[in-house]
Enzyme design. Sequence first.
Site, PDB file in Angstrom:
ATOM      1  N   HIS A 461      -0.349 -11.964   2.009  1.00  0.00           N
ATOM      2  CA  HIS A 461      -0.936 -10.765   2.516  1.00  0.00           C
ATOM      3  C   HIS A 461      -2.473 -10.939   2.638  1.00  0.00           C
ATOM      4  O   HIS A 461      -3.013 -10.593   3.912  1.00  0.00           O
ATOM      5  CB  HIS A 461      -0.599  -9.720   1.524  1.00  0.00           C
ATOM      6  N   GLU A 462      -3.044 -11.544   1.601  1.00  0.00           N
ATOM      7  CA  GLU A 462      -4.622 -11.733   1.838  1.00  0.00           C
ATOM      8  C   GLU A 462      -5.079 -12.552   2.736  1.00  0.00           C
ATOM      9  O   GLU A 462      -6.027 -12.463   3.592  1.00  0.00           O
ATOM     10  CB  GLU A 462      -5.229 -12.091   0.259  1.00  0.00           C
ATOM     11  N   HIS A 465      -5.568 -10.946   6.010  1.00  0.00           N
ATOM     12  CA  HIS A 465      -6.935 -10.425   6.278  1.00  0.00           C
ATOM     13  C   HIS A 465      -7.720 -11.471   6.592  1.00  0.00           C
ATOM     14  O   HIS A 465      -8.611 -11.191   7.631  1.00  0.00           O
ATOM     15  CB  HIS A 465      -7.404  -9.598   5.215  1.00  0.00           C
ATOM     16  N   GLU A 490      -4.297  -2.303   6.940  1.00  0.00           N
ATOM     17  CA  GLU A 490      -3.280  -3.122   6.155  1.00  0.00           C
ATOM     18  C   GLU A 490      -2.258  -3.746   6.956  1.00  0.00           C
ATOM     19  O   GLU A 490      -1.512  -4.628   6.372  1.00  0.00           O
ATOM     20  CB  GLU A 490      -2.822  -2.415   4.905  1.00  0.00           C
ATOM     21  N   TYR A 603      -2.002   2.642   3.151  1.00  0.00           N
ATOM     22  CA  TYR A 603      -1.324   1.407   2.609  1.00  0.00           C
ATOM     23  C   TYR A 603       0.424   1.890   2.975  1.00  0.00           C
ATOM     24  O   TYR A 603       0.865   0.921   3.175  1.00  0.00           O
ATOM     25  CB  TYR A 603      -1.313   1.259   1.112  1.00  0.00           C
TER      26      TYR A 603
END
Length: 669
Positions: A461-462, A465, A490, A603
């Site tokens: 997930h990170e 980003h 997100e 989110y």
Amino acid sequence: MSNLTPPQPPPVWTHTPEDVLRLTKEAIEKDRQVQDQVAKLSVSESNFDTVFLALAHSDALFQEITEPLSFYQNVSPSKELRDASNEAEQLVRDFGVESSMRVDVYNAKVAAQKNIESSGRKLNPEEQRLVEKMVQDGARAGLGLPEEDRKQLTTWKKELSQVCLEFSKNFNEENGFVSFTLEQLKGVPEDVISGYVKRTEDGKELYDVTHKTPDIFPLFKYAQSAETRRLAYESFEARLELNSPLLDRALELRREIASLLGYKTWADYVTEIKMHLQFLTDLEQKLRPLGLEERETLLRLKADELKARGEPYDNEFYLWDYRYYDRLHVEKTLSLDDALVKEYFPASVVVPAILGIYQNLLGVRFYEVKEAQTWHPDAQMFAVWAADAKDESDFVGYCYLDLFPRASKYSHAAVWPLLPGYVRPDGKRSYPLAAMVANLAKPTPDRPALMRHDDVVTFFHEMGHVFHGLLSRTQFSRFHGTSVARDFVEAPSQMLENWCWEPKVLEKMSRHYKTQEPLSAELIEKIVKSRYVNVGLFYLRQLFFAWFDLQVHTHKGKDKQDATALWNHLRERISLVKGGKISAGQGSFGHIVGGYDAGYYGYTYSLVFAADMYSTVFKKDPLDPARGNRYRESILQPGGSREELDSLREFLGRPPNSDAFMKELFGGS
């Protein structure tokens, strides 16, 4: 790649506390001078170049200097440097408030906008968006108010930024722990216990469990003793009780600011939320029967387990029961052992494997800079290039990974876009830099650093980003990367979590730390099936956070709201778990001061977009570079330079809908 040198050097990380404050003050003064020049322009001199372009370029240079300096507070081992970084960020925030309240600069923007319209000058879509957003900034800041009101707003905004910064500092600096005997830790895996600090007190051997995720979360999942889990949860919940009065003050200031600006509530000021409130209400109504059913299943499991151990059962489901019985349920129904799965995910294998998947999907290559200067020896630096790089124009940017816990480091997982990408005044590109900070499990004397499957999901997930920051390609820094609407920010990363449930991807990124064998087809099948186990309770917990955030930000009037009572009430009503001793759990809700105020619903709301993107484009072949390129061009490259719905329409070939999300939740995948 040895013959190619990045066209832009990375930032230095050798600042002293004095440097941090001096450079910040110099950057503020330089940016103030540009604002002063803009403010002095006559109406006829105000145009796109002299006003909007001048301010945009100055803002980009300001970010380049101040963002890395403010970042030290999250990662530096030096308290003096962290304190200076925190102080520097307060200077930046105060300057930001002052800048937002400059009527003279706002007047120049308005004059320039009128001159652009009357001159017939053609702006490209991103330039037009810049003009609209910059003028809108002034209107939302309250620059149309009388001078006395503007002064009051400035005072309140500065205090609000100080309060939020102090909240975040306490969050980072928190270093508490809770102590247990070996007997109390029964059930917790030995490799986890071996990572705890062992000491002797009053002749007793005690193990100190910090509140860091890799230390305390395994205790929540494995400790057999409900009393141990209760004590650990109460300590964890209360770890930032000192933030409770800070949050109260932040909420009070937000109410005052919103009221002075003419809004009923802070949530009305932040965003138009009616559509999202309806979404949350509908979703909660659909999830509640599912959550109640799952809760009954876990209660039966609790009753059976306590009966087998000869312990009393009180027919209650507590906060400290959820992770423990959720884990037991998965083990019993799927014969899936979380501790065994972890053995297949050594960080030394998973991290490069995930980087490899992203690189092939998105057409880039990571090259570690071995002798790189960083803020800590644990941090790695990478130069990122196009996969088929031929010259310096194929440089993408820099990436830092700081993955393991240490004292006074940011305690969760997040990405900082330390440098934006944009076009400089000379027409050349300024390249982005993104830093991911995480807290993966530490190595133990007999095992390497191992990742739970949910750690793998978080890392994936990170990195989403990170790539949003690296692969965005905008003209102005204001629109770069994740500078998108909060209910979309997100979505790209949430979409990418799906890869962690795909059999061929799980096989590709797993290697048992002893045998080097990947996960078996049988284990992979069990992991995939576990995705939707107790999904109702999981999402109800997310809705609890979202509703708390909205309720404290839709509170009207002067009466102070009891945030602790609201926190505990909503958790029990929505999450379907009973809390223990009343504690200020909201003091650890960092999102509420970190940019998600009246926006935490994003989110959950952005999951609709994430599910639609994955189901429509990637599901058939999630590793296909052609699909990855489509994603890169339609979603990542535009950043916030256009409306997010336009990016989604281009990517999907139609407007987005919630069909895939609802099918996921209520029909499996």
